[in-house]
Design a protein around this motif. Structure first.
Motif, PDB file in Angstrom:
ATOM      1  N   CYS A  86       0.860  -1.182   0.000  1.00 42.59           N
ATOM      2  CA  CYS A  86       0.000   0.000   0.000  1.00 42.59           C
ATOM      3  C   CYS A  86       0.895   1.231   0.000  1.00 42.59           C
ATOM      4  O   CYS A  86       2.118   1.138  -0.026  1.00 42.59           O
ATOM      5  N   ILE A  87       0.263   2.377   0.031  1.00 42.65           N
ATOM      6  CA  ILE A  87       0.991   3.640   0.152  1.00 42.65           C
ATOM      7  C   ILE A  87       0.524   4.303   1.435  1.00 42.65           C
ATOM      8  O   ILE A  87      -0.678   4.468   1.657  1.00 42.65           O
ATOM      9  N   ARG A  88       1.462   4.653   2.273  1.00 43.38           N
ATOM     10  CA  ARG A  88       1.142   5.324   3.535  1.00 43.38           C
ATOM     11  C   ARG A  88       1.491   6.801   3.385  1.00 43.38           C
ATOM     12  O   ARG A  88       2.555   7.140   2.866  1.00 43.38           O
ATOM     13  N   VAL A  89       0.584   7.645   3.838  1.00 41.56           N
ATOM     14  CA  VAL A  89       0.769   9.088   3.730  1.00 41.56           C
ATOM     15  C   VAL A  89       0.972   9.654   5.137  1.00 41.56           C
ATOM     16  O   VAL A  89       0.153   9.405   6.033  1.00 41.56           O
ATOM     17  N   PHE A  90       2.070  10.392   5.306  1.00 41.20           N
ATOM     18  CA  PHE A  90       2.426  10.974   6.587  1.00 41.20           C
ATOM     19  C   PHE A  90       2.491  12.494   6.457  1.00 41.20           C
ATOM     20  O   PHE A  90       2.824  13.017   5.385  1.00 41.20           O
ATOM     21  N   ASP A  91       2.205  13.188   7.548  1.00 45.93           N
ATOM     22  CA  ASP A  91       2.385  14.638   7.536  1.00 45.93           C
ATOM     23  C   ASP A  91       3.856  14.943   7.832  1.00 45.93           C
ATOM     24  O   ASP A  91       4.667  14.037   8.063  1.00 45.93           O
ATOM     25  N   GLN A  92       4.210  16.211   7.836  1.00 39.55           N
ATOM     26  CA  GLN A  92       5.608  16.609   8.039  1.00 39.55           C
ATOM     27  C   GLN A  92       6.131  16.266   9.420  1.00 39.55           C
ATOM     28  O   GLN A  92       7.338  16.174   9.633  1.00 39.55           O
ATOM     29  N   ALA A  93       5.225  16.045  10.384  1.00 39.25           N
ATOM     30  CA  ALA A  93       5.632  15.667  11.731  1.00 39.25           C
ATOM     31  C   ALA A  93       5.790  14.153  11.872  1.00 39.25           C
ATOM     32  O   ALA A  93       6.163  13.663  12.927  1.00 39.25           O
ATOM     33  N   GLY A  94       5.492  13.405  10.797  1.00 41.67           N
ATOM     34  CA  GLY A  94       5.639  11.954  10.833  1.00 41.67           C
ATOM     35  C   GLY A  94       4.403  11.208  11.269  1.00 41.67           C
ATOM     36  O   GLY A  94       4.440   9.987  11.446  1.00 41.67           O
ATOM     37  N   GLN A  95       3.289  11.892  11.456  1.00 42.78           N
ATOM     38  CA  GLN A  95       2.033  11.230  11.832  1.00 42.78           C
ATOM     39  C   GLN A  95       1.349  10.694  10.587  1.00 42.78           C
ATOM     40  O   GLN A  95       1.194  11.408   9.587  1.00 42.78           O
ATOM     41  N   GLN A  96       0.933   9.421  10.647  1.00 41.97           N
ATOM     42  CA  GLN A  96       0.253   8.842   9.497  1.00 41.97           C
ATOM     43  C   GLN A  96      -1.129   9.474   9.345  1.00 41.97           C
ATOM     44  O   GLN A  96      -1.902   9.550  10.296  1.00 41.97           O
ATOM     45  N   LYS A  97      -1.427   9.934   8.133  1.00 39.57           N
ATOM     46  CA  LYS A  97      -2.706  10.567   7.836  1.00 39.57           C
ATOM     47  C   LYS A  97      -3.699   9.581   7.229  1.00 39.57           C
ATOM     48  O   LYS A  97      -4.877   9.613   7.533  1.00 39.57           O
ATOM     49  N   ARG A  98      -3.196   8.716   6.334  1.00 34.99           N
ATOM     50  CA  ARG A  98      -4.077   7.758   5.667  1.00 34.99           C
ATOM     51  C   ARG A  98      -3.251   6.698   4.949  1.00 34.99           C
ATOM     52  O   ARG A  98      -2.048   6.828   4.793  1.00 34.99           O
ATOM     53  N   THR A  99      -3.973   5.671   4.510  1.00 32.84           N
ATOM     54  CA  THR A  99      -3.393   4.600   3.711  1.00 32.84           C
ATOM     55  C   THR A  99      -4.125   4.562   2.386  1.00 32.84           C
ATOM     56  O   THR A  99      -5.357   4.662   2.346  1.00 32.84           O
ATOM     57  N   ILE A 100      -3.377   4.410   1.307  1.00 32.22           N
ATOM     58  CA  ILE A 100      -3.959   4.311  -0.025  1.00 32.22           C
ATOM     59  C   ILE A 100      -3.738   2.899  -0.537  1.00 32.22           C
ATOM     60  O   ILE A 100      -2.616   2.397  -0.550  1.00 32.22           O
ATOM     61  N   GLY A 101      -4.832   2.254  -0.970  1.00 31.46           N
ATOM     62  CA  GLY A 101      -4.750   0.936  -1.584  1.00 31.46           C
ATOM     63  C   GLY A 101      -4.696  -0.196  -0.580  1.00 31.46           C
ATOM     64  O   GLY A 101      -4.682  -0.004   0.632  1.00 31.46           O
ATOM     65  N   SER A 102      -4.676  -1.390  -1.146  1.00 26.91           N
ATOM     66  CA  SER A 102      -4.576  -2.623  -0.377  1.00 26.91           C
ATOM     67  C   SER A 102      -3.891  -3.650  -1.263  1.00 26.91           C
ATOM     68  O   SER A 102      -3.637  -3.396  -2.440  1.00 26.91           O
ATOM     69  N   CYS A 103      -3.615  -4.813  -0.721  1.00 26.33           N
ATOM     70  CA  CYS A 103      -2.948  -5.859  -1.479  1.00 26.33           C
ATOM     71  C   CYS A 103      -3.908  -6.455  -2.511  1.00 26.33           C
ATOM     72  O   CYS A 103      -5.053  -6.776  -2.194  1.00 26.33           O
ATOM     73  N   GLY A 104      -3.450  -6.576  -3.750  1.00 24.02           N
ATOM     74  CA  GLY A 104      -4.261  -7.175  -4.789  1.00 24.02           C
ATOM     75  C   GLY A 104      -3.796  -6.757  -6.167  1.00 24.02           C
ATOM     76  O   GLY A 104      -2.786  -6.070  -6.324  1.00 24.02           O
TER      77      GLY A 104
END
Length: 145
Positions: A27-45
Motif C-alpha cells: 500500500c501507500i502510507r501518507v504521513f504529515d511533516q511531523a511523521g504522523q500517518q494521515k491515511r493509507t492508499i490501496g490494499s494488497c491485490g
C-alpha cells in the motif's frame, strides 16, 4: 519523529503540501511533516488501485505514479488515492514490464520506468504508449531502440 512501516519501505515521494508518501506493505502510507500517518492508499491485490509490491513512487502536482514490482505495471492515481489509469502487463516486449522498480515523469511529461528483470529503461507517453527502450548492459548508443 520516526516514520514507521510494518514492512520494508521501498519508495518515497514528497507532495507539494509537504506530505510524505511511502510505498510499503502493499500500500501507500501518507504521513504529515511531523511523521504522523494521515491515511493509507490501496490494499494488497491486482485490481485497480490495489498493489502488489509497490516500489518506485513519483508525484507531479496531484498525480501519483506507482511502479508495481509484483503486478508488473505502472498505476496512475490522484494523490488522494483515486485510480486514474494503468500501464503495462507481465513480459519483456513493448508495453510490458518484468519487475518495474522506479518511475519518474520528465519535463516533457514522459514516463521513464526502470524495469528490473529486463535490464532496461522504458519511456512511455502519458497514454502509456511505448516511445523508446534503453537496454542495459550495453555501452554507447547501441542500447537505444
Amino acid at each position: 519523529q520516526v516514520i514507521k512501516c510494518s514492512g520494508s519501505p521501498t519508495g518515497i515521494a514528497i507532495h507539494d503540501s509537504g506530505d510524505i508518501y511511502v510505498t510499503c506493505d502493499d500500500c501507500i502510507r501518507v504521513f504529515d511533516q511531523a511523521g504522523q500517518q494521515k491515511r493509507t492508499i490501496g490494499s494488497c491485490g491486482s485490481g485497480d488501485g490495489q498493489f502488489k509490491g509497490p516500489y518506485g513512487l513519483f508525484i507531479k502536482g496531484d498525480v501519483m505514479y506507482v511502479a508495481e514490482y509484483g503486478n508488473h505495471r505502472i498505476q496512475k492515481l490522484t494523490t488522494g488515492g483515486q485510480f486514474m489509469q494503468k500501464f503495462g502487463q507481465y513480459g519483456s516486449g513493448q508495453g510490458q514490464f518484468y519487475g518495474p522498480a522506479s518511475v519518474i515523469v520528465d519535463q516533457r511529461d514522459r514516463l521513464i520506468v526502470s524495469d528490473f528483470y529486463t535490464n532496461r529503461v522504458v519511456i512511455l507517453d502519458q497514454a502509456g504508449t511505448w516511445l523508446l527502450t534503453i537496454n542495459g548492459n550495453v555501452s554507447g548508443s547501441h542500447g537505444f531502440q
